[in-house]
Design a protein around this motif. Structure first.
Motif, mmCIF file in Angstrom:
data_model
loop_
_atom_site.group_PDB
_atom_site.id
_atom_site.type_symbol
_atom_site.label_atom_id
_atom_site.label_comp_id
_atom_site.label_asym_id
_atom_site.label_seq_id
_atom_site.Cartn_x
_atom_site.Cartn_y
_atom_site.Cartn_z
ATOM 1 N N LEU A 162 -6.192 3.282 -3.700
ATOM 2 C CA LEU A 162 -7.408 3.116 -4.487
ATOM 3 C C LEU A 162 -7.107 2.646 -5.912
ATOM 4 N N GLY A 163 -6.011 3.130 -6.472
ATOM 5 C CA GLY A 163 -5.621 2.686 -7.802
ATOM 6 C C GLY A 163 -5.311 1.204 -7.830
ATOM 7 N N HIS A 164 -4.723 0.688 -6.754
ATOM 8 C CA HIS A 164 -4.414 -0.737 -6.686
ATOM 9 C C HIS A 164 -5.675 -1.563 -6.430
ATOM 10 N N ILE A 165 -6.667 -0.997 -5.763
ATOM 11 C CA ILE A 165 -7.952 -1.684 -5.645
ATOM 12 C C ILE A 165 -8.600 -1.778 -7.016
ATOM 13 N N TYR A 166 -8.508 -0.706 -7.799
ATOM 14 C CA TYR A 166 -9.022 -0.703 -9.171
ATOM 15 C C TYR A 166 -8.387 -1.822 -9.994
ATOM 16 N N LEU A 167 -7.114 -2.113 -9.714
ATOM 17 C CA LEU A 167 -6.393 -3.171 -10.428
ATOM 18 C C LEU A 167 -6.547 -4.536 -9.757
ATOM 19 N N ASN A 168 -7.246 -4.563 -8.630
ATOM 20 C CA ASN A 168 -7.449 -5.782 -7.845
ATOM 21 C C ASN A 168 -6.126 -6.315 -7.284
ATOM 22 N N CYS A 169 -5.203 -5.410 -6.990
ATOM 23 C CA CYS A 169 -3.960 -5.769 -6.289
ATOM 24 C C CYS A 169 -4.199 -5.539 -4.799
ATOM 25 N N LEU A 170 -4.948 -6.425 -4.184
ATOM 26 C CA LEU A 170 -5.423 -6.173 -2.831
ATOM 27 C C LEU A 170 -4.329 -6.210 -1.763
ATOM 28 N N PRO A 171 -3.316 -7.101 -1.834
ATOM 29 C CA PRO A 171 -2.244 -7.029 -0.830
ATOM 30 C C PRO A 171 -1.515 -5.682 -0.847
ATOM 31 N N SER A 172 -1.180 -5.197 -2.047
ATOM 32 C CA SER A 172 -0.524 -3.892 -2.159
ATOM 33 C C SER A 172 -1.436 -2.783 -1.664
ATOM 34 N N ALA A 173 -2.718 -2.876 -2.007
ATOM 35 C CA ALA A 173 -3.678 -1.854 -1.585
ATOM 36 C C ALA A 173 -3.762 -1.774 -0.069
ATOM 37 N N CYS A 174 -3.776 -2.926 0.611
ATOM 38 C CA CYS A 174 -3.846 -2.937 2.081
ATOM 39 C C CYS A 174 -2.628 -2.261 2.695
ATOM 40 N N ILE A 175 -1.437 -2.563 2.141
ATOM 41 C CA ILE A 175 -0.209 -1.955 2.657
ATOM 42 C C ILE A 175 -0.237 -0.446 2.442
ATOM 43 N N PHE A 176 -0.597 0.005 1.236
ATOM 44 C CA PHE A 176 -0.577 1.424 0.926
ATOM 45 C C PHE A 176 -1.627 2.200 1.717
ATOM 46 N N ILE A 177 -2.819 1.649 1.840
ATOM 47 C CA ILE A 177 -3.876 2.351 2.567
ATOM 48 C C ILE A 177 -3.523 2.472 4.047
ATOM 49 N N GLY A 178 -3.040 1.366 4.647
ATOM 50 C CA GLY A 178 -2.638 1.421 6.052
ATOM 51 C C GLY A 178 -1.488 2.376 6.279
ATOM 52 N N TRP A 179 -0.509 2.346 5.375
ATOM 53 C CA TRP A 179 0.655 3.235 5.464
ATOM 54 C C TRP A 179 0.224 4.681 5.300
ATOM 55 N N PHE A 180 -0.607 4.949 4.320
ATOM 56 C CA PHE A 180 -1.069 6.308 4.050
ATOM 57 C C PHE A 180 -1.855 6.881 5.237
ATOM 58 N N MET A 181 -2.780 6.094 5.779
ATOM 59 C CA MET A 181 -3.579 6.565 6.918
ATOM 60 C C MET A 181 -2.692 6.852 8.127
ATOM 61 N N GLY A 182 -1.730 5.962 8.378
ATOM 62 C CA GLY A 182 -0.842 6.165 9.518
ATOM 63 C C GLY A 182 0.017 7.408 9.373
ATOM 64 N N VAL A 183 0.602 7.587 8.191
ATOM 65 C CA VAL A 183 1.479 8.740 7.966
ATOM 66 C C VAL A 183 0.689 10.051 7.989
ATOM 67 N N VAL A 184 -0.487 10.054 7.380
ATOM 68 C CA VAL A 184 -1.314 11.269 7.372
ATOM 69 C C VAL A 184 -1.687 11.671 8.799
ATOM 70 N N TYR A 185 -2.051 10.686 9.600
ATOM 71 C CA TYR A 185 -2.443 10.990 10.992
ATOM 72 C C TYR A 185 -1.251 11.489 11.800
ATOM 73 N N LEU A 186 -0.123 10.783 11.709
ATOM 74 C CA LEU A 186 1.042 11.138 12.518
ATOM 75 C C LEU A 186 1.693 12.429 12.050
ATOM 76 N N SER A 187 1.561 12.760 10.752
ATOM 77 C CA SER A 187 2.176 13.989 10.236
ATOM 78 C C SER A 187 1.364 15.231 10.588
ATOM 79 N N GLY A 188 0.097 15.054 10.933
ATOM 80 C CA GLY A 188 -0.757 16.202 11.249
ATOM 81 C C GLY A 188 -1.065 17.069 10.044
ATOM 82 N N ILE A 189 -0.995 16.499 8.845
ATOM 83 C CA ILE A 189 -1.164 17.310 7.644
ATOM 84 C C ILE A 189 -2.600 17.800 7.463
ATOM 85 N N LEU A 190 -3.582 17.005 7.877
ATOM 86 C CA LEU A 190 -4.975 17.426 7.696
ATOM 87 C C LEU A 190 -5.329 18.627 8.586
#
Length: 259
Positions: A162-190
């Motif tokens: 979200l911070g990178h979206i705020y900065l309009n760094c959209l390629p980085s934002a896509c990588i981080f959001i996809g990575w974050f969602m995948g890791v959160v789901y696979l880690s079972g942290i929620l």
């Protein structure tokens, strides 16, 4: 006046910044050891700092797949808890040996490129910061403007990307959001957090996948750090672009700027 193309004067040899409608790719002085350290923490992160997004994506994907196959995070976890026999059992030797070469390459490559980019930045600074401060396309608009570093840091902590979206760094934002969602789901942290809030600690422990969970510290720390640093450097680039604009369009050519 020289013509402008792709956000810079055509007479310039070194480009200090390129502003597209979805990103700002620019150079600034970086400490090579800091960038190399981030690559050591997680291959691909150092290349993200250099705005080499495609290279970073390849290395992050490689790290996620090979680290999982080799059981490296599980071996680290067992070693940190003193369970060395379990650490040896968790580690797949064949995958681990495959892992070492690319891991060392990511550190070496990003250090070498950082030193090179620092030299290029010094040369580009001598030519000025003549960039087009606004870019509009069919899908997006981007412009140089002052932003608040603490705001980008806060949004990155709440949800990486979200911070990178705020900065309009959209390629980085896509990588981080996809990575974050995948890791959160696979880690079972929620589910683990939910069970912990209900005091079902045994269930929370069973929910948590340590192999994937250990990716989160590097992810969270780096994304927050990167968003903060980019914001600070964006603001510096904004000031330099404004100074170059006023000097070129308004300052008398015979005026001797005091030092």
């Amino acid at each position: 006046m020289p013509s402008k193309n792709n956000g810079v004067k055509s007479s310039q040899r070194y480009v200090s910044a390129y502003i597209s409608s979805y990103n700002v790719n620019f150079m600034h002085i970086r400490n090579p050891w800091v960038v190399a350290w981030w690559s050591a923490a997680y291959p691909g992160l150092g290349h993200m700092m250099l705005s080499k997004n495609i290279t970073a994506f390849i290395l992050i994907l490689w790290e996620s797949v090979v680290n999982y196959a080799a059981g490296i995070n599980m071996a680290i976890f067992y070693s940190m808890t003193g369970q060395f026999e379990l650490a040896v059992q968790a580690l797949d030797t064949e995958w681990f040996l495959f892992y070492i070469t690319a891991y060392l390459f990511s550190i070496w490559d990003v250090y070498k490129k950082t030193v090179q980019y620092n030299h290029d930045y010094v040369l580009s600074s001598a030519e000025g910061f003549n960039v087009i401060s606004d870019n509009i396309s069919f899908l997006e608009r981007n412009n140089l403007a002052k932003r608040k570093p603490l705001m980008s840091l806060l949004w990155s902590i709440l949800a990486p990307g979200l911070g990178h979206i705020y900065l309009n760094c959209l390629p980085s934002a896509c990588i981080f959001i996809g990575w974050f969602m995948g890791v959160v789901y696979l880690s079972g942290i929620l589910p683990a957090i939910h069970d912990s809030m209900e005091f079902h600690f045994a269930a929370a422990k069973a929910d948590l996948n340590i192999q994937w969970f250990l990716n989160l510290p590097s992810l969270y720390t780096f994304v927050a750090y990167d968003a903060y640093v980019i914001t600070v450097e964006y603001n510096r680039l904004f000031k330099k672009e404004q100074a170059a604009f006023f000097k070129q369009d308004y300052q008398d050519q015979l005026y001797d700027m005091p030092i």
